[in-house]
Design a protein around this motif. Sequence first.
Motif, short mmCIF file in Angstrom:
data_model
loop_
_atom_site.label_atom_id
_atom_site.label_comp_id
_atom_site.label_asym_id
_atom_site.label_seq_id
_atom_site.Cartn_x
_atom_site.Cartn_y
_atom_site.Cartn_z
N ARG A 88 34.01 29.82 37.95
CA ARG A 88 32.87 29.19 38.63
C ARG A 88 32.79 27.71 38.28
N LYS A 89 33.06 27.38 37.04
CA LYS A 89 33.03 25.98 36.61
C LYS A 89 34.05 25.15 37.39
N THR A 90 35.22 25.71 37.61
CA THR A 90 36.26 25.01 38.37
C THR A 90 35.90 24.94 39.85
N LEU A 91 35.28 25.99 40.38
CA LEU A 91 34.84 25.93 41.79
C LEU A 91 33.84 24.81 42.00
N SER A 104 34.69 33.64 42.71
CA SER A 104 35.02 33.09 41.39
C SER A 104 35.79 34.16 40.61
N PHE A 105 36.44 33.73 39.54
CA PHE A 105 37.12 34.70 38.69
C PHE A 105 36.13 35.72 38.15
N GLU A 106 34.94 35.25 37.81
CA GLU A 106 33.92 36.14 37.25
C GLU A 106 33.54 37.23 38.25
N ILE A 125 44.80 40.31 37.46
CA ILE A 125 43.90 39.26 37.94
C ILE A 125 43.99 38.11 36.96
N GLY A 126 43.84 36.90 37.48
CA GLY A 126 43.96 35.73 36.63
C GLY A 126 42.94 34.67 36.98
N GLU A 127 42.60 33.90 36.00
CA GLU A 127 41.60 32.84 36.15
C GLU A 127 42.27 31.48 36.24
N LEU A 128 41.92 30.73 37.27
CA LEU A 128 42.35 29.35 37.39
C LEU A 128 41.23 28.47 36.86
N SER A 129 41.58 27.56 36.00
CA SER A 129 40.58 26.65 35.47
C SER A 129 41.08 25.22 35.66
N SER A 130 40.22 24.28 35.43
CA SER A 130 40.60 22.88 35.63
C SER A 130 41.67 22.44 34.66
N THR A 131 41.99 23.27 33.67
CA THR A 131 43.05 22.95 32.72
C THR A 131 44.28 23.82 32.91
#
Length: 141
Positions: A88-91, A104-106, A125-131
């Motif tokens: 969600r933070k990256t979205l 969102s990943f969440e 399932i995987g989470e994409l983040s700004s890093t």
Amino acid sequence: MELHSVQNLKIKTGKSILKGMQRYLNKFLDERFNDYGWYGKAGYFVKKQTWIRITFGHQMSLGSDILEAIKACKKDGMELAIILAASRKTLDLISPKDAPAMISFEKLQKEVMSLEGVLDIPLIIGELSSTTVLSDCKNVE
């Protein structure tokens, strides 16, 4: 990334910068995955027996992404399905205006966990983040 060039040009010419980057991110992902031998576009990629969905869709399409993963394994013979979604933070960075309504990943994690005992496919399932580092997409298998 093309987005940075567009943003810099807008700043230099005194125009307002873009508030969302999804269009540029989708193009970048298509190019990067295709460069590493994956076939596909628009967030769907296949390499050998692995199917990947990178989703930036509306939360109403979450079930469709899971159904597509099931079809890829059961009908198309994929040995592994992967669904990746931004946190969600990256979205909030990618598309600030639409972030609350996007997958969102969440939300993905919650839905997949609710299907425990029902899903019988090999699904990661995987989470994409700004890093997240995207340079190693060739090694995902």
